[in-house]
Design an enzyme around this catalytic site. Structure first.
Site, PDB file in Angstrom:
ATOM      1  N   ARG A 153       0.908  -1.195  -0.037  1.00 15.14           N
ATOM      2  CA  ARG A 153      -0.084  -0.224   0.224  1.00 15.14           C
ATOM      3  C   ARG A 153       0.859   1.525   0.041  1.00 15.14           C
ATOM      4  O   ARG A 153       2.137   1.140   0.543  1.00 15.14           O
ATOM      5  CB  ARG A 153      -0.855   0.048   1.152  1.00 15.14           C
ATOM      6  CG  ARG A 153      -1.920  -1.113   1.305  1.00 15.14           C
ATOM      7  CD  ARG A 153      -2.596  -0.925   2.832  1.00 15.14           C
ATOM      8  NE  ARG A 153      -3.582  -2.197   2.797  1.00 15.14           N
ATOM      9  CZ  ARG A 153      -3.339  -3.376   3.321  1.00 15.14           C
ATOM     10  NH1 ARG A 153      -2.228  -3.555   3.770  1.00 15.14           N
ATOM     11  NH2 ARG A 153      -4.474  -4.264   3.424  1.00 15.14           N
ATOM     12  N   LYS A 177      -2.373  -3.125   7.793  1.00 16.06           N
ATOM     13  CA  LYS A 177      -3.790  -2.678   8.335  1.00 16.06           C
ATOM     14  C   LYS A 177      -3.739  -3.415   9.622  1.00 16.06           C
ATOM     15  O   LYS A 177      -3.606  -4.671   9.466  1.00 16.06           O
ATOM     16  CB  LYS A 177      -4.724  -2.643   7.423  1.00 16.06           C
ATOM     17  CG  LYS A 177      -4.976  -1.471   6.273  1.00 16.06           C
ATOM     18  CD  LYS A 177      -6.124  -1.685   5.483  1.00 16.06           C
ATOM     19  CE  LYS A 177      -6.446  -0.419   4.549  1.00 16.06           C
ATOM     20  NZ  LYS A 177      -7.668  -0.577   3.819  1.00 16.06           N
ATOM     21  N   HIS A 249      -1.642   3.131  -6.340  1.00 10.87           N
ATOM     22  CA  HIS A 249      -2.804   1.960  -6.152  1.00 10.87           C
ATOM     23  C   HIS A 249      -2.760   1.192  -7.449  1.00 10.87           C
ATOM     24  O   HIS A 249      -2.881  -0.108  -7.485  1.00 10.87           O
ATOM     25  CB  HIS A 249      -3.953   2.688  -5.779  1.00 10.87           C
ATOM     26  CG  HIS A 249      -4.866   1.455  -5.178  1.00 10.87           C
ATOM     27  ND1 HIS A 249      -4.355   0.982  -3.990  1.00 10.87           N
ATOM     28  CD2 HIS A 249      -5.877   1.248  -5.320  1.00 10.87           C
ATOM     29  CE1 HIS A 249      -5.573  -0.001  -3.667  1.00 10.87           C
ATOM     30  NE2 HIS A 249      -6.081   0.017  -4.225  1.00 10.87           N
ATOM     31  N   ARG A 252       0.249  -1.309  -7.754  1.00 11.04           N
ATOM     32  CA  ARG A 252      -0.043  -2.246  -6.575  1.00 11.04           C
ATOM     33  C   ARG A 252      -1.153  -3.245  -7.189  1.00 11.04           C
ATOM     34  O   ARG A 252      -0.915  -4.265  -7.262  1.00 11.04           O
ATOM     35  CB  ARG A 252      -0.736  -1.708  -5.314  1.00 11.04           C
ATOM     36  CG  ARG A 252      -1.454  -2.720  -4.414  1.00 11.04           C
ATOM     37  CD  ARG A 252      -1.879  -1.984  -3.062  1.00 11.04           C
ATOM     38  NE  ARG A 252      -2.727  -2.868  -2.415  1.00 11.04           N
ATOM     39  CZ  ARG A 252      -2.591  -3.691  -1.301  1.00 11.04           C
ATOM     40  NH1 ARG A 252      -1.407  -3.872  -0.985  1.00 11.04           N
ATOM     41  NH2 ARG A 252      -3.480  -4.167  -0.765  1.00 11.04           N
ATOM     42  N   HIS A 275      -4.563  -8.694   2.229  1.00 12.51           N
ATOM     43  CA  HIS A 275      -5.799  -8.485   2.405  1.00 12.51           C
ATOM     44  C   HIS A 275      -6.249  -9.786   3.666  1.00 12.51           C
ATOM     45  O   HIS A 275      -6.040 -10.822   3.517  1.00 12.51           O
ATOM     46  CB  HIS A 275      -6.678  -9.096   1.112  1.00 12.51           C
ATOM     47  CG  HIS A 275      -6.419  -8.074   0.273  1.00 12.51           C
ATOM     48  ND1 HIS A 275      -6.692  -8.376  -1.230  1.00 12.51           N
ATOM     49  CD2 HIS A 275      -6.239  -6.837   0.051  1.00 12.51           C
ATOM     50  CE1 HIS A 275      -6.382  -7.373  -1.907  1.00 12.51           C
ATOM     51  NE2 HIS A 275      -6.362  -6.297  -1.125  1.00 12.51           N
ATOM     52  N   TYR A 284      -9.724  -9.746  -8.655  1.00 11.79           N
ATOM     53  CA  TYR A 284      -8.789 -10.091  -9.589  1.00 11.79           C
ATOM     54  C   TYR A 284      -9.405 -11.345 -10.368  1.00 11.79           C
ATOM     55  O   TYR A 284      -8.397 -12.037 -10.961  1.00 11.79           O
ATOM     56  CB  TYR A 284      -7.532 -10.580  -9.065  1.00 11.79           C
ATOM     57  CG  TYR A 284      -6.697  -9.281  -8.500  1.00 11.79           C
ATOM     58  CD1 TYR A 284      -6.647  -7.876  -9.154  1.00 11.79           C
ATOM     59  CD2 TYR A 284      -6.872  -8.961  -7.201  1.00 11.79           C
ATOM     60  CE1 TYR A 284      -5.985  -6.909  -8.810  1.00 11.79           C
ATOM     61  CE2 TYR A 284      -6.345  -7.694  -6.651  1.00 11.79           C
ATOM     62  CZ  TYR A 284      -5.843  -6.762  -7.418  1.00 11.79           C
ATOM     63  OH  TYR A 284      -5.207  -5.670  -6.885  1.00 11.79           O
TER      64      TYR A 284
END
Length: 307
Positions: A153, A177, A249, A252, A275, A284
């Site tokens: 990120r 995160k 982004h 990424r 994730h 994807y």
């Protein structure tokens, strides 16, 4: 108290107790007055009436996101009425939010990504530029090589600690995160770009004490993400790629898409991207579907002439 008066009481509460901004209050007012115009007695509406209203705005062509916003306003309104004892139930409790379609990410082709990286390398190797331009070019080369090699990120990238480059290892741990840690790879090209950047970084005395790989005179102490995003668009334009097509982004996404196109497993890409839920990574799946079609067309014994 009629519906109009109850809407006003709700808006007063949102302003006084929640500190809602004027734009937010105006949005709530529009949504609730539109619902009242369709339902009539909004304060006394039952689930069937609200469901009919939601069906009406869907028929009017409102996007799922707009439908969800209207339902959210109604939920807040009825939660207020229930809390104030103005009605004994919440009629939105059994209603499902409209399904939002997940937009496909913007994708750069491998050829475009190659052009971007080649342009960054060429600018970094240009001996004819001054010190500040050379430093900026070496930093950009390191940023794009590391981003494309890791899929970080942008906040993780610009905030990387200096120790990542000093160790010169093929993998490093990043805290993402929710303070969750994950292991990400570093390609040989990314490690070399960081090594060259360290040389330039070491020539700036003001950065000597910084613990960040990409220090800057900013509030955070490292390169702001907005600055990187702006400079990345400039690099893209010089590489002949539309600036509107690229962002940190997007790079990424390119990392993830190109891995999948070349045979990577979706679960592995999920872990590399950080994730927590594979449903996030499943944007994807169109890449996987294209790969499976190609696999069948190329290798199935009944496929004729690749069709």
């Amino acid at each position: 108290m009629r519906s109009g008066a109850r809407i006003e009481a709700f808006l007063e509460m949102m302003s006084a107790e929640r500190g809602a901004a004027d734009n937010t209050l105006a949005s709530y007012r529009r949504d609730l007055e539109d619902a009242a115009g369709h339902i009539g007695d909004l304060a006394g509406a039952d689930p069937a009436a609200i469901r009919a209203y939601l069906g009406d705005i869907a028929a009017r062509g409102f996007a799922p996101s707009s439908q969800a916003r209207r339902l959210s306003a109604l939920r807040q309104f009825y939660k207020f009425l229930y809390a104030e004892g103005l009605r004994p139930d919440d009629p939105t409790g059994t209603l499902d939010s409209p399904k939002k379609g997940r937009a496909l990410p913007k994708i750069m082709s491998e050829a475009e990504t190659g052009r971007l990286l080649d342009r960054a390398a060429a600018e970094a190797a240009d001996a004819s530029v001054g010190d500040s331009a050379r430093i900026a070019a070496r930093r950009m080369q390191a940023l794009v090589e590391v981003l494309y090699a890791t899929g970080l990120r942008v906040s993780e990238l610009v905030g990387l600690p200096l120790t990542v480059a000093l160790r010169d290892e093929r993998f490093f741990i990043v805290r993402g995160k929710g303070s969750k840690e994950r292991v990400v790879p570093l390609s040989a090209k990314a490690r070399e770009a960081m090594r060259l950047w360290l040389v330039e970084r070491g020539r700036v005395p003001a950065w000597a004490e910084s613990l960040f790989l990409f220090p800057a005179a900013s509030e955070s102490g490292h390169l702001p993400r907005q600055v990187f995003a702006r400079e990345l668009k400039g690099l893209a334009a010089r590489a002949g790629i539309a600036a509107a097509k690229i962002s940190p982004h997007v790079l990424r996404h390119a990392f993830a898409s190109h891995l999948l196109q070349n045979g990577a497993d979706l679960r592995a890409v999920q872990q590399l991207l950080g994730h927590s839920d594979i449903s996030t990574t499943q944007i994807y799946t169109h890449v996987l579907e294209e790969r499976l079609v190609r696999l069948v067309n190329d290798h199935h014994p009944l496929a004729v002439d690749g069709h």
